[in-house]
Scaffold this active site. Structure first.
Site, PDB file in Angstrom:
ATOM      1  N   CYS A 120       0.822  -1.217   0.000  1.00 30.66           N
ATOM      2  CA  CYS A 120       0.000   0.000   0.000  1.00 30.66           C
ATOM      3  C   CYS A 120       0.854   1.264   0.000  1.00 30.66           C
ATOM      4  CB  CYS A 120      -0.871   0.022   1.237  1.00 30.66           C
ATOM      5  SG  CYS A 120      -1.779  -1.491   1.511  1.00 30.66           S
ATOM      6  N   ARG A 137       4.902   0.143  -6.181  1.00 28.21           N
ATOM      7  CA  ARG A 137       4.945  -0.667  -4.966  1.00 28.21           C
ATOM      8  C   ARG A 137       3.963  -1.840  -5.047  1.00 28.21           C
ATOM      9  NH1 ARG A 137       7.035   2.434  -0.414  1.00 28.21           N
ATOM     10  NH2 ARG A 137       5.802   1.166   0.967  1.00 28.21           N
ATOM     11  N   TRP A 183      -3.061  -2.663  -1.433  1.00 29.95           N
ATOM     12  CA  TRP A 183      -2.659  -4.015  -1.823  1.00 29.95           C
ATOM     13  C   TRP A 183      -3.373  -4.935  -0.839  1.00 29.95           C
ATOM     14  CZ3 TRP A 183       0.294  -8.210   0.109  1.00 29.95           C
ATOM     15  CH2 TRP A 183       0.818  -9.078  -0.860  1.00 29.95           C
ATOM     16  N   ASN A 208      -1.576   2.025   6.057  1.00 30.22           N
ATOM     17  CA  ASN A 208      -0.679   0.958   5.591  1.00 30.22           C
ATOM     18  C   ASN A 208      -0.331   0.103   6.795  1.00 30.22           C
ATOM     19  OD1 ASN A 208      -0.640   2.168   3.140  1.00 30.22           O
ATOM     20  ND2 ASN A 208       1.533   2.700   3.142  1.00 30.22           N
ATOM     21  N   GLY A 209      -0.225  -1.198   6.595  1.00 29.68           N
ATOM     22  CA  GLY A 209       0.134  -2.071   7.710  1.00 29.68           C
ATOM     23  C   GLY A 209      -1.012  -3.011   8.034  1.00 29.68           C
ATOM     24  N   GLU A 258      19.929 -15.924  -7.608  1.00 29.89           N
ATOM     25  CA  GLU A 258      19.432 -14.610  -8.008  1.00 29.89           C
ATOM     26  C   GLU A 258      18.946 -14.622  -9.468  1.00 29.89           C
ATOM     27  OE1 GLU A 258      18.462 -12.180  -6.518  1.00 29.89           O
ATOM     28  OE2 GLU A 258      18.507 -10.492  -7.891  1.00 29.89           O
ATOM     29  N   LYS A 271      15.177 -13.709 -10.550  1.00 30.13           N
ATOM     30  CA  LYS A 271      14.935 -12.599 -11.482  1.00 30.13           C
ATOM     31  C   LYS A 271      14.054 -13.063 -12.630  1.00 30.13           C
ATOM     32  CE  LYS A 271      15.768 -10.039  -9.854  1.00 30.13           C
ATOM     33  NZ  LYS A 271      16.077  -9.356  -8.640  1.00 30.13           N
ATOM     34  N   GLU A 314      10.309 -14.208 -11.384  1.00 29.18           N
ATOM     35  CA  GLU A 314       9.394 -13.214 -10.817  1.00 29.18           C
ATOM     36  C   GLU A 314       8.839 -12.267 -11.874  1.00 29.18           C
ATOM     37  OE1 GLU A 314      11.108 -10.506  -7.908  1.00 29.18           O
ATOM     38  OE2 GLU A 314      12.996 -10.450  -8.993  1.00 29.18           O
ATOM     39  N   HIS A 341      20.570 -35.539  -7.141  1.00 26.80           N
ATOM     40  CA  HIS A 341      19.933 -36.163  -5.974  1.00 26.80           C
ATOM     41  C   HIS A 341      18.416 -36.030  -6.043  1.00 26.80           C
ATOM     42  CE1 HIS A 341      23.757 -37.084  -4.132  1.00 26.80           C
ATOM     43  NE2 HIS A 341      24.166 -35.894  -4.535  1.00 26.80           N
ATOM     44  N   LYS A 367       6.822  -3.898  -4.038  1.00 22.30           N
ATOM     45  CA  LYS A 367       8.215  -3.500  -3.939  1.00 22.30           C
ATOM     46  C   LYS A 367       8.718  -3.594  -2.506  1.00 22.30           C
ATOM     47  CE  LYS A 367      12.153  -1.872  -5.312  1.00 22.30           C
ATOM     48  NZ  LYS A 367      13.039  -2.876  -5.928  1.00 22.30           N
TER      49      LYS A 367
HETATM   50  C1  F6R Z   1      13.406  -9.557  -5.878  1.00 22.22           C
HETATM   51  C2  F6R Z   1      13.280  -8.574  -4.805  1.00 22.22           C
HETATM   52  C3  F6R Z   1      12.899  -9.070  -3.464  1.00 22.22           C
HETATM   53  C4  F6R Z   1      13.569  -8.233  -2.369  1.00 22.22           C
HETATM   54  C5  F6R Z   1      13.035  -8.661  -1.000  1.00 22.22           C
HETATM   55  C6  F6R Z   1      13.684  -7.881   0.124  1.00 22.22           C
HETATM   56  O1  F6R Z   1      13.786  -8.957  -7.076  1.00 22.22           O
HETATM   57  O2  F6R Z   1      13.447  -7.391  -5.012  1.00 22.22           O
HETATM   58  O3  F6R Z   1      13.177 -10.416  -3.326  1.00 22.22           O
HETATM   59  O4  F6R Z   1      14.952  -8.410  -2.447  1.00 22.22           O
HETATM   60  O5  F6R Z   1      11.646  -8.473  -0.952  1.00 22.22           O
HETATM   61  O6  F6R Z   1      13.402  -6.526   0.026  1.00 22.22           O
HETATM   62  P1  F6R Z   1      14.290  -5.462   0.778  1.00 22.22           P
HETATM   63  O7  F6R Z   1      15.651  -5.510   0.180  1.00 22.22           O
HETATM   64  O8  F6R Z   1      13.608  -4.151   0.539  1.00 22.22           O
HETATM   65  O9  F6R Z   1      14.300  -5.853   2.220  1.00 22.22           O
END
Ligand code: F6R
Length: 608
Positions: free
Chosen positions: A2, A27, A75, A101-102, A481, A485, A488, A504, A603
């Site tokens: 949010c 976000r 959200w 928010n929260g 990673e 990437k 997602e 395995h 985000k």
């Molecule tokens: C993936 C991504 C997430 C963040 C994770 C932690 O591309 O961005 O996996 O790395 O949600 O977020 P932060 O770094 O803001 O704690």
């Protein structure tokens, strides 16, 4: 997750709220709304779906008149995305409007109590409880009502509250959910993220938990829970507006991928002086470092993947045991952590709920906290003993790229700094290492010149149903990673495996044409990974190898090979991750995915 924007000033508020909310779209959200005091009552407009729907409904805000108001992108957590569940929520009589928010953890008990007092709920949200509570406790003094409400609700909240009886002000409160105050001339703002108000002001108050803010046109008052006024320092944001805009790129993600050389330079340069790593930001003494029994690295998602790299690097260079833990597990595993341990917390946003909770858990056990954070003044930065900021600038695309890269750079700096204090590196090794770290931005820039190669490879594989990533040690860390990437943003199933672990069980999934992306850079383990490549090829896999310029053997076994420049092997994750980011981006682009805002993702994950 949010987003919140609030404004009081002399201009028409609704267009400002809509514009601010548009800057928070990244976000992640599923509905939006605004509440504006229109001279006689609070007018609320809400709409499920994209902000454009709300904008159309209000004629770009022109149909809502007033100069004070609050806005929200939601959200969904409690109740489906819908007009009625969207914020702002009004209290029963319409006297109060609330954006939140929260999560209010005790909302069911509060709801029952309010219902027994005759309050009727129209939404399924936890937030509506707050609106009604305000009305319940309000006896003519809004500050008294605020403190009573805060004392009753449990959980996390950033709140914006508008009251008909106070048409020349609005209230904001923060607890464990990001909220900042923007200070303008004859106008003031709140926002859950600085990008929402950067167009109007760069002068910011970062709020701490349990602070209550009264925003008026000509000033801002901040109080603690005892209603004592708090004096705060104004922080000036040095990002310019363009940093949070696309600047001609189709997606923020590509802009941010391309910003990596600069972000790395900005993060590394100030910390290397005359060939020495200078970590002025932290207060860890040589003795403190010598006393460390164990290092924990706690983070989520990509930040956790940086931690996996950190484990290999710190253990290799400093010979201190390192345990990397996903924050959502660490916080509940009753960790054996104490005052002799250093906990490194990594977070771009500095607001991730699980990471913050993990930090608090470690702190409660007496551990020292060193955090690597991108957002200045965020909750994780505030709660840490020491902070090293990554100077990546605002990261808007949900999938992290430049924050990940700068976190890696900080990890190398920390490892080298500690290895030096522990006497674990010779002066020659140290000098070479520093030189290589300084070379990273240019090397990344060089790899980025080869974007076409990755675009071509993406065009060959974007129809795949499943893609595997394999590697050993640091290559495994980067595989994690690369796989995240890709999946997602492209929604292609993908898994990363330690190359030796595949047989395995998971190798049974390899069939004719399955793409396996094999990272093999470490010289010691190169041949081992090549053997794994042969194993999957024998079962029909198509292999894309990722290796360094000097490793020709990969060309003989893999179907396609992507090469990065040779550098100190420990630093290679900073290079090998770049083609993987590009590959994920191009695959998602060819599939027509919403790259900057992948489905179901947010985000900044400020709820558990
Ligand atoms: C993936 C991504 C997430 C963040 C994770 C932690 O591309 O961005 O996996 O790395 O949600 O977020 P932060 O770094 O803001 O704690």
């Amino acid at each position: 997750m949010c987003g919140i924007v609030g404004y009081i000033g002399k201009r028409s508020v609704a267009p400002i709220l809509l514009e601010g909310l548009s800057k928070l779209e990244y976000r992640g959200y599923d509905s939006a709304g605004i509440a504006v005091y229109n001279g006689s009552e609070i007018q609320v407009e809400k709409a499920k779906g994209r902000l454009a729907v709300l904008s159309e409904k209000t004629n770009g805000g022109q149909s809502v008149n007033g100069t004070v108001g609050i806005g929200h992108t939601r959200w969904a957590t409690h109740g489906e995305p819908s007009d009625v569940n969207a914020h702002p929520h009004l209290s029963q009589s319409g006297r109060f409007a609330v954006v939140h928010n929260g999560i209010i953890e005790n909302y069911i008990a509060l709801k029952k109590r309010l219902e027994s007092k005759g309050f009727e709920f129209i939404s399924e949200t936890d937030t509506e409880v707050i609106a009604h509570l305000f009305e319940y406790y309000y006896k003519g003094d809004i500050m008294e009502a605020v403190t009573k409400v805060i004392n009753r609700v449990e959980g996390s909240y950033a709140l914006g509250v508008l009251c008909v009886d106070y048409p020349d002000q609005f209230i904001a409160v923060r607890k464990a959910s990001p909220l900042i105050v923007g200070i303008g001339e004859d106008e003031n703002f709140i926002a859950s993220d600085v990008t929402a108000i950067l167009k109007y002001t760069r002068n910011i108050y970062y709020l701490e938990d349990d602070e209550i803010v009264v925003l008026k046109r000509d000033g801002v008052e901040i109080y603690n829970m005892d209603l004592e006024e708090v004096q705060k320092e104004v922080f000036t944001v040095n990002w310019d507006v363009s940093a949070a805009e696309k600047g001609g790129y189709e997606h923020f993600m590509m802009k941010e991928i391309e910003e990596q050389p600069k972000a790395l330079r900005d993060t590394i340069s100030p910390r290397i002086n005359n060939g020495k790593v200078v970590l002025d930001d932290i207060s860890l003494t040589t003795q403190d470092i010598k006393n460390i029994r164990k290092i924990y690295i706690v983070a989520c998602g990509s930040a956790y993947h940086v931690g996996v790299v950190g484990k290999y690097v710190i253990e290799k260079m400093c010979r201190i045991p390192v345990e990397v833990q996903v924050a959502s597990e660490f916080r509940y595993c009753d960790p054996i952590v104490g005052s002799k341990d250093l906990v490194i917390v990594i977070s771009q946003s500095g607001e991730t709920a699980d990471t913050l909770a993990g930090l608090k858990e470690a702190k409660n056990h007496g551990a020292r906290i060193l955090s690597i954070v991108n957002v200045v003044g965020s909750a994780i930065a505030n709660a840490s003993d020491d902070v090293i900021y990554t100077w990546a600038g605002p990261e808007i695309a949900v999938a992290t790229t430049k924050a990940y890269s700068t976190q890696l750079a900080v990890m190398y700096l920390i490892a080298l700094y500690m290895a030096d204090k522990l006497g674990m590196v010779t002066s020659g090794e140290y000098a070479r290492y520093v030189k290589d770290i300084e070379a990273l931005p240019d090397m990344v820039a060089k790899i980025l010149e080869n974007k076409d190669e990755l675009q071509y490879l993406a065009s060959k594989f974007y129809n795949c149903k499943s893609i595997f990533f394999i590697g050993r040690n640091l290559d495994y860390a980067v595989s994690l990673e690369g796989s995240l990437k890709l999946k997602e943003i492209s929604y292609i199933h993908s898994e990363a495996y330690a190359a030796g672990e595949l047989k395995h069980g998971t190798i049974s999934l390899i069939e004719e044409g399955t793409l396996v992306i094999a990272l093999a850079t470490g010289s010691e383990l190169f041949d081992k990974t090549v053997s794994n490549v042969k194993e999957v090829k024998a079962r029909g896999a198509v292999v894309m190898g990722v290796t360094t310029e000097n490793q020709d053997d990969m060309d003989t076994v893999a179907d396609y090979v992507v090469k990065v420049p040779q550098i100190n092997e420990t630093l290679l994750p900073s290079l090998t991750v770049i083609p993987l980011q590009l590959f994920g981006y191009y695959v998602a682009s060819l599939k027509g995915c919403d790259i900057d805002k992948p489905r179901n993702l947010a985000k900044s994950v400020t709820v558990e």
